[in-house]
Write an enzyme that holds these catalytic residues in place. Structure first.
Site, PDB file in Angstrom:
ATOM      1  N   ASP A  42      47.665  30.881  51.276  1.00  0.00           N
ATOM      2  CA  ASP A  42      48.705  31.298  50.220  1.00  0.00           C
ATOM      3  C   ASP A  42      49.863  30.144  50.085  1.00  0.00           C
ATOM      4  O   ASP A  42      49.967  29.688  51.278  1.00  0.00           O
ATOM      5  CB  ASP A  42      49.490  32.613  50.236  1.00  0.00           C
ATOM      6  CG  ASP A  42      50.392  32.758  49.424  1.00  0.00           C
ATOM      7  OD1 ASP A  42      49.914  33.147  48.166  1.00  0.00           O
ATOM      8  OD2 ASP A  42      51.586  33.159  49.691  1.00  0.00           O
ATOM      9  N   GLU A  66      45.586  27.497  48.180  1.00  0.00           N
ATOM     10  CA  GLU A  66      46.288  27.512  46.856  1.00  0.00           C
ATOM     11  C   GLU A  66      47.409  26.429  46.807  1.00  0.00           C
ATOM     12  O   GLU A  66      48.322  26.626  47.389  1.00  0.00           O
ATOM     13  CB  GLU A  66      47.161  28.922  46.673  1.00  0.00           C
ATOM     14  CG  GLU A  66      47.963  29.046  45.528  1.00  0.00           C
ATOM     15  CD  GLU A  66      48.757  30.420  45.467  1.00  0.00           C
ATOM     16  OE1 GLU A  66      48.965  31.208  44.380  1.00  0.00           O
ATOM     17  OE2 GLU A  66      49.401  30.738  46.550  1.00  0.00           O
TER      18      GLU A  66
END
Length: 705
Positions: free
Chosen positions: A345, A382
């Site tokens: 993330d 990401e």
């Protein structure tokens, strides 16, 4: 900013709690502390404290005899209260072990959980927090899960992003006491659905132990998605069906074993970029109390958090202790917990240096690349954060795959008709070579998706023009307004059969495009059965029916399930759809070694005036064009037969007559799959140079003879 020189934990230093030699050894990296107390906590919260000893590497350690599994514990860390120097030591706050393998208890958000007073963020609060905070738990070693029989390459994978709790909380075939848990996700009815659909890997939204933000608790909500980690080694306690004193470790391993036995790999969505403590005004539960400047990025004055995550804090991966913690955590989840990959993330935060600048040659990134434990593990970024130069799509290089938001945005635009031609469509279908085809990166560098946990579900993408987030308590201000969605003529649910038929068709088009494009397809859980969030595009705080999968929708959206299953089977059966290298329209030789006149990738418009040649400059620049044919040929030297497909993408409202390329391209074409209704396309082969009528808004896959 002012650099803080901190010692690196020795590679042999024990961190966390480990049962050995008739007791348990404890270790904590707290290089600027003046004293560290290990607090052993009884069930009634009675504490017995032991002083740990400081080593030259900044690690405090000690061994306590006769202490074993299920012992609760925490740390009290002493030192100067000097916020101007990034030191907020306050021994009144009982702290979690960053390396705790299990965490029990919750946070009393009305309790004394802040290190400062209510009047000032920079005045220490002497009130003991021991009754208001979660505790670390000693966990004994146990065998790892069964490994998967054969770990697939990423290019051969189909990723299914899901939430442990929400996926089974309302599953009618999962026993009630297992719903919403690790055991529920590993239950046979769940694995049977996933395998039957054709996915190969589940990507789990955060399962490392997390907490909710105080502002959500104040609204009567909670953090549902889990992007608020507090324990990077501990499975989230509430996802365990039987207890929180270490049982969550066993149950997680059993879930991994069940998924592996079904042939499904396990990828974790990991949130190393920030923690659940928020900014310095938030609760002090672990890292901030151990060393504010040691774990977090701070502004130049060392008093405030430098936030590039939008979550209040950002971990400082320029510090050696943080790098060591992340690497130890990754290795732990692979070797002890059996996982097969990670999705990082806000990965850009992890590659910022001591000056907060983005560096693709960051030491942490190098350590991931060089670690033998991670050699065959799937590594997905990401590739952005909210800080300066945070958007790094295409920049992570070999060894990484990346979420491709350019694919998501354009494919949505194409099917809602908001485009100026098909040139970018061809680029996205070819694996986004404009982004990833450099430095010998493979075609599986692109993770292709049109939906994810963040945003509309697939059904909502074709049912709502705007977000409907009032349940989140922010007057519909939260969540993106850039949805690129189309409600097909009515906002929200309707009984209109024409609108509903169009929505089903559009959902199938979006799903088919994702699966058929070069790269790695990612499907959001239950999109294939028409899951809806009622137009909520930011359901991070909705731990309830808005977010939970409602399996009752499966019957009404069975056509989408069958289409998804069919397209995934095509992807599995045709290696031409899973090519590792980027195609550049190169000439293909036949099995006899002679040139065929065909290319490994060619683009056709199909309109009668341009059928004999591939699309030229004039056709590519035609902003009104809505039809594109993608010709793919399998050019592997070891192939036993030539496999070729012609896939048409037509987003126009009206049918399109396309003339199929003949001659060297193909003798005949047979429809293998399409997103239309059953009787809209022919079952019999269509000859090369023949006319095929493609219904409006349809994807058609043709085999080529």
């Amino acid at each position: 900013m002012t650099q803080i020189d901190l010692p690196t934990p020795d590679q042999t230093a024990l961190l966390g709690a480990q049962i050995r030699d008739g007791g348990t050894s404890f270790g904590l990296w707290a290089p600027r502390a003046t004293r560290v107390e290990l607090a052993l906590v009884d069930e009634d919260r009675t504490q017995h404290n032991h002083d740990l000893e400081l080593g030259p590497d900044g690690v405090w350690s000690g061994h306590v005899p006769d202490i074993g599994a299920e012992q609760r514990y925490g740390f009290r860390v002493h030192g100067d209260w000097a916020p101007e120097d990034g030191r907020r030591f306050n021994p009144a706050k009982l702290l979690l072990d960053p390396y705790a393998r299990a965490i029990t208890g919750g946070v009393d958000y009305n309790g004394p959980i802040s290190d400062h007073t209510a009047e000032s963020d920079f005045t220490p609060d002497p009130t003991d927090s021991f009754q208001a905070v979660p505790l670390s738990v000693v966990v004994e070693d146990s065998p790892p899960p069964d490994p998967i029989a054969e770990r697939r390459s990423l290019g051969d994978s189909v990723i299914y992003e899901t939430h442990v709790k929400g996926y089974t909380q309302q599953h009618p075939q999962v026993p009630e006491h297992l719903r919403g848990t690790f055991a529920g996700l590993g239950y046979s009815a769940v694995t049977d659905h996933l395998v039957g659909l054709g996915v190969t890997a589940v990507e789990l939204l955060p399962i490392q132990h997390f907490v909710s933000e105080p502002f959500l608790i104040g609204r009567g909500l909670s953090n549902y998605w889990g992007y608020n980690t507090l324990g990077f080694f501990a499975p989230h306690a509430s996802y365990c069906s039987v207890g929180t004193m270490g049982s969550q470790v066993r149950e997680f391993k059993e879930m991994v074993t069940a998924l592996h036995r079904a042939g499904l790999e396990v990828i974790l969505d990991v949130v190393y970029n920030h923690t659940g403590e928020g900014g310095h005004e938030g609760p002090t539960l672990c890292f901030r109390g151990i060393d504010h400047a040691g774990y977090y990025r701070l502004t130049h004055d060392q008093r405030n958090d430098y936030d590039v995550t939008g979550c209040g804090n950002s971990t400082d991966t320029s510090n050696p202790g943080v790098q060591r913690m992340i690497m130890d955590s990754l290795r732990y989840w692979v070797t002890e917990m059996g996982v097969d990959g990670f999705r990082f993330d806000l990965a850009t935060t992890l590659i910022r240096d001591g000056h907060h600048d983005v560096r693709q040659d960051h030491p942490l990134k190098a350590a991931i690349a060089e670690d033998p434990v991670l050699a065959d593990i799937k590594i997905i970024a990401e590739p952005w954060d909210v800080g300066p130069y945070g958007y790094q799509v295409g920049g992570f290089g070999n060894g990484w795959s990346e979420w491709n938001d350019r694919f998501r945005g354009f494919v949505r635009d194409y099917w809602r008709g908001n485009i100026g031609g098909v040139q970018e469509l061809s680029t996205r279908l070819a694996g986004s070579p404009d982004i990833f085809d450099h430095d010998e990166r493979p075609a599986d560098s692109s993770i292709n998706f049109v939906t994810a946990h963040d945003g509309f579900t697939l059904r909502d993408l074709v049912s709502y023009d705007v977000k409907h987030n009032k349940a989140n308590g922010e007057s519909n201000r939260d969540g993106t307004d850039d949805n690129r969605s189309w409600n097909c003529g009515f906002e929200g649910e309707t009984d209109d059969p024409g609108i509903n038929a169009l929505r089903h068709r559009q959902a199938k088009n979006l799903m088919a495009t994702t699966i058929l494009a070069t790269g790695v397809p990612m499907i959001t859980a239950a999109d294939e059965i028409g899951r809806t969030q009622g137009g909520n595009n930011n359901a991070y705080c909705q731990d309830g029916p808005i977010s939970w999968v409602n399996w009752d929708t499966a019957d009404g959206w069975h056509d989408l399930y069958e289409l998804t299953q069919t397209m995934l089977k095509l992807r599995h059966d045709h290696p031409v759809l899973r090519r590792e290298r980027f195609r550049h329209g190169e000439q293909v030789t036949g099995l006899d070694g002679e040139p065929t006149g065909r290319k490994d990738l060619a683009w056709f418009g199909g309109y009668p005036h341009d059928h004999l040649v591939e699309l030229g400059t004039e056709e590519w620049q035609d902003g009104s064009r809505r039809t594109l044919g993608m010709f793919l040929t399998d050019d592997r030297p070891d192939r036993e037969a030539e496999d070729a497909l012609l896939i048409w993408f037509h987003s126009g409202d009206d049918p399109a007559d396309v003339q199929l390329p003949g001659g060297r391209w193909g003798d005949s074409y047979t429809v293998l799959a399409h997103t239309g209704t059953e009787d809209e396309l022919p079952n019999d082969p269509v000859p090369g140079d023949g006319i095929l009528t493609i219904p409006g808004r349809t994807v058609v896959v043709l085999s080529v003879r």
